[in-house]
Motif scaffolding. Structure first.
Motif, short mmCIF file in Angstrom:
data_model
loop_
_atom_site.label_atom_id
_atom_site.label_comp_id
_atom_site.label_asym_id
_atom_site.label_seq_id
_atom_site.Cartn_x
_atom_site.Cartn_y
_atom_site.Cartn_z
N LYS A 51 0.86 -1.08 0.06
CA LYS A 51 -0.21 0.03 0.02
C LYS A 51 0.82 1.28 -0.13
O LYS A 51 0.63 2.15 -0.74
CB LYS A 51 -0.74 0.14 1.15
CG LYS A 51 -2.15 1.23 1.35
CD LYS A 51 -2.86 1.16 2.43
CE LYS A 51 -3.62 2.16 2.43
NZ LYS A 51 -4.75 2.13 3.71
N SER A 52 1.91 1.29 0.76
CA SER A 52 2.76 2.49 0.83
C SER A 52 3.38 2.82 -0.34
O SER A 52 3.50 4.04 -0.83
CB SER A 52 3.71 2.30 2.19
OG SER A 52 4.42 1.18 1.88
N PHE A 104 -5.02 1.09 -7.03
CA PHE A 104 -5.01 1.52 -5.62
C PHE A 104 -6.44 1.25 -5.18
O PHE A 104 -6.82 0.59 -4.11
CB PHE A 104 -4.63 2.73 -5.13
CG PHE A 104 -4.69 3.35 -3.64
CD1 PHE A 104 -3.82 2.71 -2.79
CD2 PHE A 104 -5.79 3.80 -3.24
CE1 PHE A 104 -3.78 3.08 -1.55
CE2 PHE A 104 -5.82 4.10 -1.90
CZ PHE A 104 -4.68 3.62 -1.13
N ARG A 105 -7.63 1.83 -5.91
CA ARG A 105 -8.92 1.71 -5.69
C ARG A 105 -9.46 0.08 -5.68
O ARG A 105 -10.33 -0.22 -4.89
CB ARG A 105 -9.79 2.48 -6.62
CG ARG A 105 -9.61 4.01 -6.54
CD ARG A 105 -10.44 4.84 -7.61
NE ARG A 105 -11.76 4.05 -7.92
CZ ARG A 105 -12.49 3.66 -8.69
NH1 ARG A 105 -11.71 3.40 -9.84
NH2 ARG A 105 -13.56 3.43 -8.80
N GLU A 146 -7.80 -2.40 -4.58
CA GLU A 146 -7.18 -3.18 -3.46
C GLU A 146 -7.57 -2.47 -2.24
O GLU A 146 -7.74 -2.95 -1.17
CB GLU A 146 -5.66 -3.11 -3.44
CG GLU A 146 -5.09 -3.97 -4.62
CD GLU A 146 -5.48 -5.51 -4.74
OE1 GLU A 146 -5.73 -5.88 -3.29
OE2 GLU A 146 -5.88 -6.17 -5.64
N TYR A 147 -7.90 -0.81 -2.05
CA TYR A 147 -8.15 -0.26 -1.03
C TYR A 147 -9.32 0.72 -1.13
O TYR A 147 -9.64 1.13 -2.28
CB TYR A 147 -6.66 0.61 -0.29
CG TYR A 147 -5.33 -0.57 -0.51
CD1 TYR A 147 -5.24 -1.55 0.63
CD2 TYR A 147 -4.52 -0.60 -1.43
CE1 TYR A 147 -4.09 -2.19 0.78
CE2 TYR A 147 -3.61 -1.37 -1.33
CZ TYR A 147 -3.21 -2.17 -0.37
OH TYR A 147 -2.16 -3.22 -0.54
N GLN A 148 -9.65 1.36 0.06
CA GLN A 148 -10.71 2.38 0.12
C GLN A 148 -9.79 3.75 0.10
O GLN A 148 -9.28 3.95 1.06
CB GLN A 148 -11.70 2.34 1.20
CG GLN A 148 -12.67 3.19 1.30
CD GLN A 148 -13.67 3.15 0.05
OE1 GLN A 148 -13.86 2.14 -0.27
NE2 GLN A 148 -14.05 4.41 -0.33
N ASP A 202 -9.19 7.65 0.53
CA ASP A 202 -9.51 8.71 1.40
C ASP A 202 -10.00 9.75 0.68
O ASP A 202 -9.33 9.87 -0.78
CB ASP A 202 -8.44 9.17 2.50
CG ASP A 202 -8.18 8.07 3.54
OD1 ASP A 202 -9.15 7.20 3.66
OD2 ASP A 202 -7.15 8.15 3.89
N HIS A 258 -7.12 11.52 -1.23
CA HIS A 258 -6.30 10.80 -2.30
C HIS A 258 -7.34 11.33 -3.61
O HIS A 258 -6.59 11.64 -4.61
CB HIS A 258 -6.50 9.40 -2.39
CG HIS A 258 -5.98 8.83 -1.23
ND1 HIS A 258 -6.33 7.58 -0.49
CD2 HIS A 258 -4.70 8.98 -0.40
CE1 HIS A 258 -5.61 7.28 0.48
NE2 HIS A 258 -4.47 8.17 0.54
N ASP A 298 -17.47 4.39 -5.15
CA ASP A 298 -16.92 3.66 -4.14
C ASP A 298 -17.53 3.96 -2.85
O ASP A 298 -17.56 3.12 -1.87
CB ASP A 298 -15.38 4.41 -4.11
CG ASP A 298 -14.59 3.99 -5.28
OD1 ASP A 298 -14.94 2.92 -5.86
OD2 ASP A 298 -13.74 4.79 -5.45
#
Length: 238
Positions: free
Chosen positions: A87-88, A113-114, A116-118, A120, A123, A150
């Motif tokens: 992620k980082s 990124f979207r 795999e992760y939610q 903010d 972003h 999302d």
């Protein structure tokens, strides 16, 4: 006679003292300090930001594939490169591409990124600001549509700064429909964030909607906020 000649020579030496050594003044230095300017319009790295080897390799590989003669290789490469990043590193890749104004590539990174992760709001604000800066207005509209999907149509804001940056970027790009879409998501979420930030957000949003020709919605924003907060913005100048 010899002694007299010697006396004359001695007197002559006394009358003409030795010449003082010339005073030498230092020559002006020919050294001209050179300052290396930026090689492009890219901004400086954010202080304290260090890219990992994985992020650097990913950025270089993506840029090489994008500049290659066969652009069809890019999707295949992205599918092999971006999902492998933690992620980082994926966020660092995204931010560095945005910093370099490589927005087309940054959108691919943000899509990865979207998946795999939610994301903010910060972003979305980073991406929207870069798109607005580079005149990619239609991509801003697609970005806001993706954000609506999302979040399920209701904007749950835990980042007031990210929200206001997003609103300013969208309004600054003159995206009327996207600005209205953000307001609808805020209304659906029942304005569930800090009171002090609310009032500032409302003023910016109302003023932006009015500038974009949405007079009715601009007034509605203030009325809806007044219902929730009890603040009276009806007579305020926005």
């Amino acid at each position: 006679m010899a002694s007299a000649l010697h006396q004359n020579l001695t007197s002559l030496k006394l009358r003409h003292p030795p010449k003082p050594s010339p005073i030498t003044t230092p020559r002006p230095s020919t050294y001209i300090p050179l300052r290396c300017g930026p090689r492009s319009n890219r901004g400086p790295l954010v202080k304290g930001r260090v890219l990992s080897i994985e992020a650097i390799n990913a950025i270089q590989a993506i840029k090489r594939a994008h500049s290659s003669s066969d652009p069809t290789d890019l999707p295949n490469l992205l599918s092999k490169t971006l999902p492998r990043l933690i992620k980082s590193d994926l966020l660092a890749t995204l931010r560095e591409l945005l910093r370099q104004d490589r927005c087309a590539l940054a959108l691919h990174a943000f899509s990865a990124f979207r998946s795999e992760y939610q994301p903010d709001l910060s972003h979305y604000a980073d991406v929207a600001s870069a798109l607005a800066r580079n005149g990619m207005a239609e991509d801003i509209d697609r970005l806001i549509c993706d954000m609506e999907k999302d979040c399920g149509g209701a904007l749950q804001c835990d980042d007031d700064k990210g929200l206001i940056r997003l609103i300013k970027a969208v309004i600054g790009a003159d995206r009327r429909e996207s600005t209205v879409r953000i307001y609808r998501m805020m209304k659906q979420s029942k304005w569930s964030y800090g009171f002090e930030a609310d009032e500032y957000v409302v003023r910016v949003l109302s003023k932006g909607l009015r500038r974009l020709g949405e007079e009715g919605l601009a007034d509605e924003v203030k009325r809806e906020f007044a219902k929730v907060s009890g603040a009276n913005l009806e007579n305020s100048r926005v």
